[in-house]
Design a protein around this motif. Structure first.
Motif, PDB file in Angstrom:
ATOM      1  N   MET A   1       0.842  -1.198   0.000  1.00  0.00           N
ATOM      2  CA  MET A   1       0.000   0.000   0.000  1.00  0.00           C
ATOM      3  C   MET A   1       0.878   1.250   0.000  1.00  0.00           C
ATOM      4  SD  MET A   1      -2.831   1.138   2.830  1.00  0.00           S
ATOM      5  CE  MET A   1      -3.805   2.613   2.624  1.00  0.00           C
ATOM      6  N   VAL A   2       0.637   2.168  -0.947  1.00  0.00           N
ATOM      7  CA  VAL A   2       1.414   3.395  -1.033  1.00  0.00           C
ATOM      8  C   VAL A   2       0.598   4.547  -0.448  1.00  0.00           C
ATOM      9  CG1 VAL A   2       2.563   5.007  -2.573  1.00  0.00           C
ATOM     10  CG2 VAL A   2       2.638   2.551  -3.064  1.00  0.00           C
ATOM     11  N   ASN A   3       1.187   5.298   0.484  1.00  0.00           N
ATOM     12  CA  ASN A   3       0.508   6.406   1.124  1.00  0.00           C
ATOM     13  C   ASN A   3       1.175   7.718   0.741  1.00  0.00           C
ATOM     14  OD1 ASN A   3      -1.449   5.414   3.665  1.00  0.00           O
ATOM     15  ND2 ASN A   3      -0.056   3.887   2.856  1.00  0.00           N
ATOM     16  N   VAL A   4       0.372   8.761   0.559  1.00  0.00           N
ATOM     17  CA  VAL A   4       0.874  10.054   0.128  1.00  0.00           C
ATOM     18  C   VAL A   4       1.248  10.912   1.331  1.00  0.00           C
ATOM     19  CG1 VAL A   4       0.363  12.164  -1.139  1.00  0.00           C
ATOM     20  CG2 VAL A   4      -0.515   9.964  -1.966  1.00  0.00           C
ATOM     21  N   LEU A   5       2.440  11.486   1.280  1.00  0.00           N
ATOM     22  CA  LEU A   5       2.904  12.426   2.297  1.00  0.00           C
ATOM     23  C   LEU A   5       3.392  13.672   1.563  1.00  0.00           C
ATOM     24  CD1 LEU A   5       3.638  13.087   5.264  1.00  0.00           C
ATOM     25  CD2 LEU A   5       5.861  12.033   4.832  1.00  0.00           C
ATOM     26  N   LYS A   6       2.785  14.819   1.853  1.00  0.00           N
ATOM     27  CA  LYS A   6       3.160  16.055   1.180  1.00  0.00           C
ATOM     28  C   LYS A   6       4.376  16.684   1.851  1.00  0.00           C
ATOM     29  CE  LYS A   6      -1.284  17.174  -0.882  1.00  0.00           C
ATOM     30  NZ  LYS A   6      -2.310  18.226  -1.107  1.00  0.00           N
ATOM     31  N   ALA A   7       5.240  17.276   1.035  1.00  0.00           N
ATOM     32  CA  ALA A   7       6.452  17.905   1.550  1.00  0.00           C
ATOM     33  C   ALA A   7       6.729  19.185   0.766  1.00  0.00           C
ATOM     34  CB  ALA A   7       7.636  16.950   1.423  1.00  0.00           C
ATOM     35  N   LYS A   8       7.449  20.105   1.431  1.00  0.00           N
ATOM     36  CA  LYS A   8       7.884  21.332   0.790  1.00  0.00           C
ATOM     37  C   LYS A   8       9.396  21.420   0.884  1.00  0.00           C
ATOM     38  CE  LYS A   8       3.699  24.057   1.657  1.00  0.00           C
ATOM     39  NZ  LYS A   8       3.160  25.297   2.280  1.00  0.00           N
ATOM     40  N   GLU A   9      10.016  21.974  -0.129  1.00  0.00           N
ATOM     41  CA  GLU A   9      11.467  22.127  -0.108  1.00  0.00           C
ATOM     42  C   GLU A   9      11.848  23.264   0.838  1.00  0.00           C
ATOM     43  OE1 GLU A   9      15.203  22.686  -3.248  1.00  0.00           O
ATOM     44  OE2 GLU A   9      13.188  22.128  -3.964  1.00  0.00           O
ATOM     45  N   ARG A  10      12.893  23.024   1.635  1.00  0.00           N
ATOM     46  CA  ARG A  10      13.403  24.046   2.554  1.00  0.00           C
ATOM     47  C   ARG A  10      14.532  24.805   1.862  1.00  0.00           C
ATOM     48  NH1 ARG A  10      15.970  22.026   7.204  1.00  0.00           N
ATOM     49  NH2 ARG A  10      16.043  19.917   6.333  1.00  0.00           N
ATOM     50  N   THR A  11      14.529  26.107   2.039  1.00  0.00           N
ATOM     51  CA  THR A  11      15.558  26.927   1.409  1.00  0.00           C
ATOM     52  C   THR A  11      16.662  27.321   2.374  1.00  0.00           C
ATOM     53  OG1 THR A  11      14.248  28.919   1.881  1.00  0.00           O
ATOM     54  CG2 THR A  11      13.934  27.864  -0.270  1.00  0.00           C
ATOM     55  N   SER A  12      16.478  27.014   3.665  1.00  0.00           N
ATOM     56  CA  SER A  12      17.479  27.402   4.660  1.00  0.00           C
ATOM     57  C   SER A  12      17.629  26.336   5.725  1.00  0.00           C
ATOM     58  CB  SER A  12      17.089  28.726   5.324  1.00  0.00           C
ATOM     59  OG  SER A  12      17.962  29.041   6.404  1.00  0.00           O
ATOM     60  N   GLU A  13      18.868  26.179   6.213  1.00  0.00           N
ATOM     61  CA  GLU A  13      19.156  25.234   7.286  1.00  0.00           C
ATOM     62  C   GLU A  13      19.483  25.982   8.584  1.00  0.00           C
ATOM     63  OE1 GLU A  13      18.991  22.068   7.497  1.00  0.00           O
ATOM     64  OE2 GLU A  13      19.118  21.184   5.502  1.00  0.00           O
ATOM     65  N   ARG A  14      19.186  27.292   8.619  1.00  0.00           N
ATOM     66  CA  ARG A  14      19.496  28.072   9.808  1.00  0.00           C
ATOM     67  C   ARG A  14      18.703  27.578  11.008  1.00  0.00           C
ATOM     68  NH1 ARG A  14      19.031  34.327   8.294  1.00  0.00           N
ATOM     69  NH2 ARG A  14      17.048  33.561   7.480  1.00  0.00           N
ATOM     70  N   ARG A  15      19.351  27.572  12.166  1.00  0.00           N
ATOM     71  CA  ARG A  15      18.723  27.042  13.373  1.00  0.00           C
ATOM     72  C   ARG A  15      17.413  27.744  13.704  1.00  0.00           C
ATOM     73  NH1 ARG A  15      23.479  25.928  17.889  1.00  0.00           N
ATOM     74  NH2 ARG A  15      24.597  24.312  16.713  1.00  0.00           N
ATOM     75  N   SER A  16      17.384  29.033  13.506  1.00  0.00           N
ATOM     76  CA  SER A  16      16.176  29.799  13.835  1.00  0.00           C
ATOM     77  C   SER A  16      14.989  29.340  12.991  1.00  0.00           C
ATOM     78  CB  SER A  16      16.423  31.298  13.610  1.00  0.00           C
ATOM     79  OG  SER A  16      16.789  31.552  12.257  1.00  0.00           O
ATOM     80  N   GLN A  17      15.228  29.052  11.720  1.00  0.00           N
ATOM     81  CA  GLN A  17      14.136  28.615  10.846  1.00  0.00           C
ATOM     82  C   GLN A  17      13.742  27.165  11.131  1.00  0.00           C
ATOM     83  OE1 GLN A  17      15.226  29.585   6.758  1.00  0.00           O
ATOM     84  NE2 GLN A  17      14.206  31.567   6.976  1.00  0.00           N
ATOM     85  N   VAL A  18      14.732  26.329  11.480  1.00  0.00           N
ATOM     86  CA  VAL A  18      14.427  24.945  11.854  1.00  0.00           C
ATOM     87  C   VAL A  18      13.596  24.928  13.124  1.00  0.00           C
ATOM     88  CG1 VAL A  18      15.424  22.786  12.708  1.00  0.00           C
ATOM     89  CG2 VAL A  18      16.423  23.919  10.720  1.00  0.00           C
ATOM     90  N   ARG A  19      13.969  25.771  14.093  1.00  0.00           N
ATOM     91  CA  ARG A  19      13.218  25.855  15.348  1.00  0.00           C
ATOM     92  C   ARG A  19      11.794  26.350  15.107  1.00  0.00           C
ATOM     93  NH1 ARG A  19      16.691  28.464  17.873  1.00  0.00           N
ATOM     94  NH2 ARG A  19      15.910  30.578  17.543  1.00  0.00           N
ATOM     95  N   GLU A  20      11.673  27.337  14.239  1.00  0.00           N
ATOM     96  CA  GLU A  20      10.349  27.886  13.909  1.00  0.00           C
ATOM     97  C   GLU A  20       9.485  26.821  13.235  1.00  0.00           C
ATOM     98  OE1 GLU A  20       8.330  31.542  11.322  1.00  0.00           O
ATOM     99  OE2 GLU A  20      10.514  31.329  11.438  1.00  0.00           O
ATOM    100  N   LEU A  21      10.095  26.027  12.354  1.00  0.00           N
ATOM    101  CA  LEU A  21       9.367  24.951  11.677  1.00  0.00           C
ATOM    102  C   LEU A  21       8.812  23.961  12.681  1.00  0.00           C
ATOM    103  CD1 LEU A  21       8.544  23.290   9.168  1.00  0.00           C
ATOM    104  CD2 LEU A  21      10.856  22.321   9.157  1.00  0.00           C
ATOM    105  N   ARG A  22       9.636  23.563  13.654  1.00  0.00           N
ATOM    106  CA  ARG A  22       9.194  22.612  14.671  1.00  0.00           C
ATOM    107  C   ARG A  22       8.092  23.199  15.544  1.00  0.00           C
ATOM    108  NH1 ARG A  22      15.386  21.049  15.754  1.00  0.00           N
ATOM    109  NH2 ARG A  22      15.560  19.263  14.330  1.00  0.00           N
ATOM    110  N   GLU A  23       8.210  24.480  15.880  1.00  0.00           N
ATOM    111  CA  GLU A  23       7.194  25.139  16.704  1.00  0.00           C
ATOM    112  C   GLU A  23       5.849  25.195  15.993  1.00  0.00           C
ATOM    113  OE1 GLU A  23       8.985  28.888  17.544  1.00  0.00           O
ATOM    114  OE2 GLU A  23      10.205  28.123  19.217  1.00  0.00           O
ATOM    115  N   GLN A  24       5.878  25.187  14.667  1.00  0.00           N
ATOM    116  CA  GLN A  24       4.650  25.231  13.871  1.00  0.00           C
ATOM    117  C   GLN A  24       4.112  23.838  13.528  1.00  0.00           C
ATOM    118  OE1 GLN A  24       5.842  27.592  10.487  1.00  0.00           O
ATOM    119  NE2 GLN A  24       5.671  29.542  11.592  1.00  0.00           N
TER     120      GLN A  24
END
Length: 210
Positions: A1-24
């Motif tokens: 069975m194949v399941n769909v998972l949507k993803a978006k490309e990240r343009t930055s690896e900065r800690r602040s943006q990674v932290r913000e992503l997790r908070e959201q």
């Protein structure tokens, strides 16, 4: 069975943006392999957990990366040791027609004859490395130990013929064994040996401090 998972490309690896992503409620991740270079992506935590519950640890996921469809499997992941939440994931893009290697957990049957007689179960192998096409990799390799008596062992050779996939281990590698139960005298001797060892270590520490 194949399941769909949507993803978006990240343009930055900065800690602040990674932290913000997790908070959201997101998870920073990366996808690489067949038809794609190493690409940082972001996925939704809820969608990821739902997908993994449905497909299992080795299941094939249809990753929709902004319209680009990839067949992927969860290769590795990092988990927060306190909150037990996934904080990063690595996805391997695969060619469904080509075999790949994967680690599959071992699932033992609950009862063994030797356990009824007081034996002690020792599971030596918790994962088995296999080679198979992505959609043929099992979620678990089930091993029947019901026939094992005290002092008996089940090895790779005894289960190899039950699976059509390639098991990348030698036949004589042990999966589980039923150990002879310790007598009361052996238990006491082990306890005394541990006490003596602890005393010796304490003395050594005292002497070194002096």
């Amino acid at each position: 069975m194949v399941n769909v998972l949507k993803a978006k490309e990240r343009t930055s690896e900065r800690r602040s943006q990674v932290r913000e992503l997790r908070e959201q409620g997101g998870i920073p991740a990366v996808v690489y392999g067949y038809r794609i270079d190493n690409t940082p992506i972001a996925i939704n935590m809820g969608d990821f957990m739902k997908t993994m519950r449905e497909v299992g640890r080795n299941g094939v996921i249809d990753l929709d990366l902004e319209g680009k469809k990839l067949n992927v499997i969860l290769h590795e992941y990092q988990e927060d040791p306190i909150r037990k939440e996934v904080i990063h994931a690595d996805f391997l893009s695969v060619d469904m027609s080509q075999e790949i290697e994967a680690s599959v957990r071992v699932e033992l049957s609950e009862d063994a004859e030797g356990l009824k007689d007081g034996g002690v179960l020792q599971q030596i192998m918790h994962e088995i490395n296999v080679t198979a096409k992505p959609d043929e990799i099992p979620e678990a390799i089930k091993v029947d130990i019901s026939h094992l008596g005290i002092g008996e062992t089940i090895s790779i050779g005894e289960i190899r013929g039950k699976y059509s996939i390639t098991i990348n281990h030698e036949d004589d590698e042990a999966i589980a064994t039923i150990l002879t139960p310790r007598t009361e005298e052996e238990t006491e001797e082990a306890g005394e040996a541990a006490e003596v060892s602890g005393t010796d270590e304490g003395n050594a520490t005292t002497e070194s401090e002096e």
